[in-house]
Design a protein around this motif. Structure first.
Motif, PDB file in Angstrom:
ATOM      1  N   ALA A  52       0.835  -1.207   0.000  1.00  0.00           N
ATOM      2  CA  ALA A  52       0.000   0.000   0.000  1.00  0.00           C
ATOM      3  C   ALA A  52       0.867   1.254   0.000  1.00  0.00           C
ATOM      4  O   ALA A  52       0.593   2.215  -0.730  1.00  0.00           O
ATOM      5  N   ILE A  53       1.939   1.251   0.786  1.00  0.00           N
ATOM      6  CA  ILE A  53       2.842   2.400   0.832  1.00  0.00           C
ATOM      7  C   ILE A  53       3.519   2.594  -0.524  1.00  0.00           C
ATOM      8  O   ILE A  53       3.624   3.711  -1.023  1.00  0.00           O
ATOM      9  N   GLU A  54       3.961   1.509  -1.151  1.00  0.00           N
ATOM     10  CA  GLU A  54       4.602   1.616  -2.463  1.00  0.00           C
ATOM     11  C   GLU A  54       3.615   2.114  -3.517  1.00  0.00           C
ATOM     12  O   GLU A  54       3.950   2.977  -4.340  1.00  0.00           O
ATOM     13  N   LEU A  55       2.395   1.594  -3.522  1.00  0.00           N
ATOM     14  CA  LEU A  55       1.386   2.058  -4.476  1.00  0.00           C
ATOM     15  C   LEU A  55       1.081   3.535  -4.254  1.00  0.00           C
ATOM     16  O   LEU A  55       0.958   4.307  -5.207  1.00  0.00           O
ATOM     17  N   HIS A  56       0.974   3.924  -3.008  1.00  0.00           N
ATOM     18  CA  HIS A  56       0.726   5.329  -2.669  1.00  0.00           C
ATOM     19  C   HIS A  56       1.892   6.182  -3.164  1.00  0.00           C
ATOM     20  O   HIS A  56       1.694   7.259  -3.741  1.00  0.00           O
ATOM     21  N   ARG A  57       3.103   5.702  -2.979  1.00  0.00           N
ATOM     22  CA  ARG A  57       4.300   6.421  -3.437  1.00  0.00           C
ATOM     23  C   ARG A  57       4.292   6.591  -4.952  1.00  0.00           C
ATOM     24  O   ARG A  57       4.694   7.629  -5.481  1.00  0.00           O
ATOM     25  N   PRO A  79      -0.163   7.009   6.751  1.00  0.00           N
ATOM     26  CA  PRO A  79      -0.214   8.469   6.687  1.00  0.00           C
ATOM     27  C   PRO A  79      -0.538   8.917   5.261  1.00  0.00           C
ATOM     28  O   PRO A  79      -0.245   8.210   4.301  1.00  0.00           O
ATOM     29  N   PHE A  80      -1.142  10.096   5.132  1.00  0.00           N
ATOM     30  CA  PHE A  80      -1.537  10.542   3.797  1.00  0.00           C
ATOM     31  C   PHE A  80      -1.576  12.050   3.691  1.00  0.00           C
ATOM     32  O   PHE A  80      -1.626  12.753   4.692  1.00  0.00           O
ATOM     33  N   ARG A  81      -1.566  12.510   2.448  1.00  0.00           N
ATOM     34  CA  ARG A  81      -1.915  13.893   2.133  1.00  0.00           C
ATOM     35  C   ARG A  81      -3.354  13.943   1.639  1.00  0.00           C
ATOM     36  O   ARG A  81      -4.029  14.927   1.805  1.00  0.00           O
ATOM     37  N   CYS A  82      -3.782  12.860   0.999  1.00  0.00           N
ATOM     38  CA  CYS A  82      -5.150  12.747   0.505  1.00  0.00           C
ATOM     39  C   CYS A  82      -5.696  11.390   0.955  1.00  0.00           C
ATOM     40  O   CYS A  82      -5.206  10.345   0.519  1.00  0.00           O
ATOM     41  N   GLY A  83      -6.677  11.407   1.836  1.00  0.00           N
ATOM     42  CA  GLY A  83      -7.219  10.169   2.397  1.00  0.00           C
ATOM     43  C   GLY A  83      -7.834   9.253   1.362  1.00  0.00           C
ATOM     44  O   GLY A  83      -7.762   8.028   1.484  1.00  0.00           O
ATOM     45  N   VAL A 101      -6.789   8.748  -1.651  1.00  0.00           N
ATOM     46  CA  VAL A 101      -5.679   8.024  -2.294  1.00  0.00           C
ATOM     47  C   VAL A 101      -5.188   6.915  -1.373  1.00  0.00           C
ATOM     48  O   VAL A 101      -4.931   5.791  -1.817  1.00  0.00           O
ATOM     49  N   ALA A 102      -5.043   7.207  -0.084  1.00  0.00           N
ATOM     50  CA  ALA A 102      -4.594   6.192   0.875  1.00  0.00           C
ATOM     51  C   ALA A 102      -5.553   5.008   0.895  1.00  0.00           C
ATOM     52  O   ALA A 102      -5.128   3.850   0.874  1.00  0.00           O
ATOM     53  N   GLY A 133      -5.271   8.625 -11.164  1.00  0.00           N
ATOM     54  CA  GLY A 133      -6.406   9.494 -11.474  1.00  0.00           C
ATOM     55  C   GLY A 133      -7.073  10.006 -10.212  1.00  0.00           C
ATOM     56  O   GLY A 133      -7.437  11.184 -10.122  1.00  0.00           O
ATOM     57  N   ILE A 134      -7.220   9.136  -9.237  1.00  0.00           N
ATOM     58  CA  ILE A 134      -7.799   9.536  -7.946  1.00  0.00           C
ATOM     59  C   ILE A 134      -6.897  10.573  -7.285  1.00  0.00           C
ATOM     60  O   ILE A 134      -7.369  11.578  -6.751  1.00  0.00           O
ATOM     61  N   ALA A 135      -5.580  10.339  -7.348  1.00  0.00           N
ATOM     62  CA  ALA A 135      -4.625  11.279  -6.753  1.00  0.00           C
ATOM     63  C   ALA A 135      -4.696  12.631  -7.460  1.00  0.00           C
ATOM     64  O   ALA A 135      -4.696  13.683  -6.811  1.00  0.00           O
ATOM     65  N   ALA A 136      -4.778  12.615  -8.789  1.00  0.00           N
ATOM     66  CA  ALA A 136      -4.840  13.870  -9.543  1.00  0.00           C
ATOM     67  C   ALA A 136      -6.119  14.640  -9.226  1.00  0.00           C
ATOM     68  O   ALA A 136      -6.109  15.868  -9.125  1.00  0.00           O
ATOM     69  N   ALA A 137      -7.219  13.938  -9.043  1.00  0.00           N
ATOM     70  CA  ALA A 137      -8.486  14.589  -8.730  1.00  0.00           C
ATOM     71  C   ALA A 137      -8.521  15.115  -7.296  1.00  0.00           C
ATOM     72  O   ALA A 137      -9.165  16.121  -7.009  1.00  0.00           O
ATOM     73  N   GLY A 138      -7.805  14.449  -6.389  1.00  0.00           N
ATOM     74  CA  GLY A 138      -7.853  14.815  -4.972  1.00  0.00           C
ATOM     75  C   GLY A 138      -6.794  15.791  -4.528  1.00  0.00           C
ATOM     76  O   GLY A 138      -6.894  16.392  -3.471  1.00  0.00           O
ATOM     77  N   MET A 139      -5.761  15.992  -5.344  1.00  0.00           N
ATOM     78  CA  MET A 139      -4.670  16.886  -4.978  1.00  0.00           C
ATOM     79  C   MET A 139      -4.775  18.179  -5.775  1.00  0.00           C
ATOM     80  O   MET A 139      -5.070  18.142  -6.961  1.00  0.00           O
ATOM     81  N   PRO A 140      -4.512  19.310  -5.163  1.00  0.00           N
ATOM     82  CA  PRO A 140      -4.525  20.556  -5.931  1.00  0.00           C
ATOM     83  C   PRO A 140      -3.374  20.559  -6.927  1.00  0.00           C
ATOM     84  O   PRO A 140      -2.299  20.056  -6.640  1.00  0.00           O
ATOM     85  N   SER A 141      -3.618  21.109  -8.099  1.00  0.00           N
ATOM     86  CA  SER A 141      -2.555  21.171  -9.098  1.00  0.00           C
ATOM     87  C   SER A 141      -1.545  22.236  -8.699  1.00  0.00           C
ATOM     88  O   SER A 141      -1.834  23.123  -7.899  1.00  0.00           O
ATOM     89  N   GLN A 142      -0.359  22.167  -9.292  1.00  0.00           N
ATOM     90  CA  GLN A 142       0.680  23.150  -9.002  1.00  0.00           C
ATOM     91  C   GLN A 142       0.190  24.561  -9.355  1.00  0.00           C
ATOM     92  O   GLN A 142       0.459  25.503  -8.643  1.00  0.00           O
ATOM     93  N   GLN A 143      -0.556  24.661 -10.454  1.00  0.00           N
ATOM     94  CA  GLN A 143      -1.031  25.959 -10.897  1.00  0.00           C
ATOM     95  C   GLN A 143      -1.989  26.563  -9.874  1.00  0.00           C
ATOM     96  O   GLN A 143      -1.880  27.734  -9.532  1.00  0.00           O
ATOM     97  N   SER A 144      -2.924  25.767  -9.347  1.00  0.00           N
ATOM     98  CA  SER A 144      -3.875  26.307  -8.381  1.00  0.00           C
ATOM     99  C   SER A 144      -3.201  26.660  -7.065  1.00  0.00           C
ATOM    100  O   SER A 144      -3.606  27.589  -6.383  1.00  0.00           O
ATOM    101  N   VAL A 145      -2.130  25.953  -6.715  1.00  0.00           N
ATOM    102  CA  VAL A 145      -1.385  26.273  -5.508  1.00  0.00           C
ATOM    103  C   VAL A 145      -0.685  27.616  -5.688  1.00  0.00           C
ATOM    104  O   VAL A 145      -0.664  28.459  -4.799  1.00  0.00           O
ATOM    105  N   LEU A 146      -0.126  27.854  -6.881  1.00  0.00           N
ATOM    106  CA  LEU A 146       0.556  29.117  -7.143  1.00  0.00           C
ATOM    107  C   LEU A 146      -0.423  30.285  -7.143  1.00  0.00           C
ATOM    108  O   LEU A 146      -0.118  31.351  -6.626  1.00  0.00           O
ATOM    109  N   ILE A 147      -1.607  30.081  -7.672  1.00  0.00           N
ATOM    110  CA  ILE A 147      -2.608  31.134  -7.701  1.00  0.00           C
ATOM    111  C   ILE A 147      -3.069  31.473  -6.294  1.00  0.00           C
ATOM    112  O   ILE A 147      -3.226  32.636  -5.940  1.00  0.00           O
TER     113      ILE A 147
END
Length: 168
Positions: free
Chosen positions: A83-88, A114-118, A120-121, A152-166
């Motif tokens: 699970a940790i490797e898949l999450h990584r 542990p997670f940044r996005c539950g 995904v975990a 895909g789940i990770a991409a949908a659940g994590m803010p993109s770099q662009q939105s973080v910069l904005i």
């Protein structure tokens, strides 16, 4: 093998200093697989996931003697490592986890991820259980498709770099 209870723990908690997913894994029996099954599983996992850290990322193993024959702790630890490797592989560098036997409940183990996005975990843990179960049964699992879905789940659940910069 199945998850019988699961909770998201926010912030610092009893198991971790960051948010984590607490899952209770029921192996169905304290010693469901033989030593030869476990060796075959490890070999298959090395082929399927070459970056698998094989438990080096686990801390706080509690509840059983790791070397005791006929225990499910090795399988629980291996599922946690997968699970940790898949999450990584989704781009989130998860470095540790916790595995412990549930007192007075043979065959049940507490897994902490542990997670940044539950989301995904949770998806990584479910994919890990499916992968390990399939390999133990001698079946193939479409890992590439599972990883694509997980990413895909990770991409949908994590803010993109662009939105973080904005937002900054």
């Amino acid at each position: 093998m199945n998850i019988i209870d699961q909770r998201y723990l926010d912030g610092a908690n009893r198991y971790c200093t960051e948010p984590c997913l607490l899952s209770i894994l029921d192996l169905g029996h304290p010693a469901p697989y033989s030593a030869s099954d476990m060796q075959r599983l490890r070999t298959s996992l090395k082929t399927a996931l070459p970056g698998l850290r094989q438990g080096r990322s686990l801390i706080g193993v509690v509840g059983d003697d790791v070397d005791a024959p006929g225990r499910g702790l090795q399988l629980a630890r291996l599922i946690q490592s997968v699970a940790i490797e898949l999450h990584r592989l989704t781009g989130d560098e998860v470095m540790m986890g916790f595995v412990g036997g549930v007192p007075k409940m043979p065959g049940r183990y507490r897994l902490i991820l542990p997670f940044r996005c539950g989301t995904v975990a949770n998806a990584a843990l479910n994919l890990a259980i499916g992968l390990v179960g399939a390999l133990l049964d001698g079946k193939e699992i479409p890992l590439a498709a599972g990883l694509a879905e997980l990413r895909g789940i990770a991409a949908a659940g994590m803010p993109s770099q662009q939105s973080v910069l904005i937002a900054a």
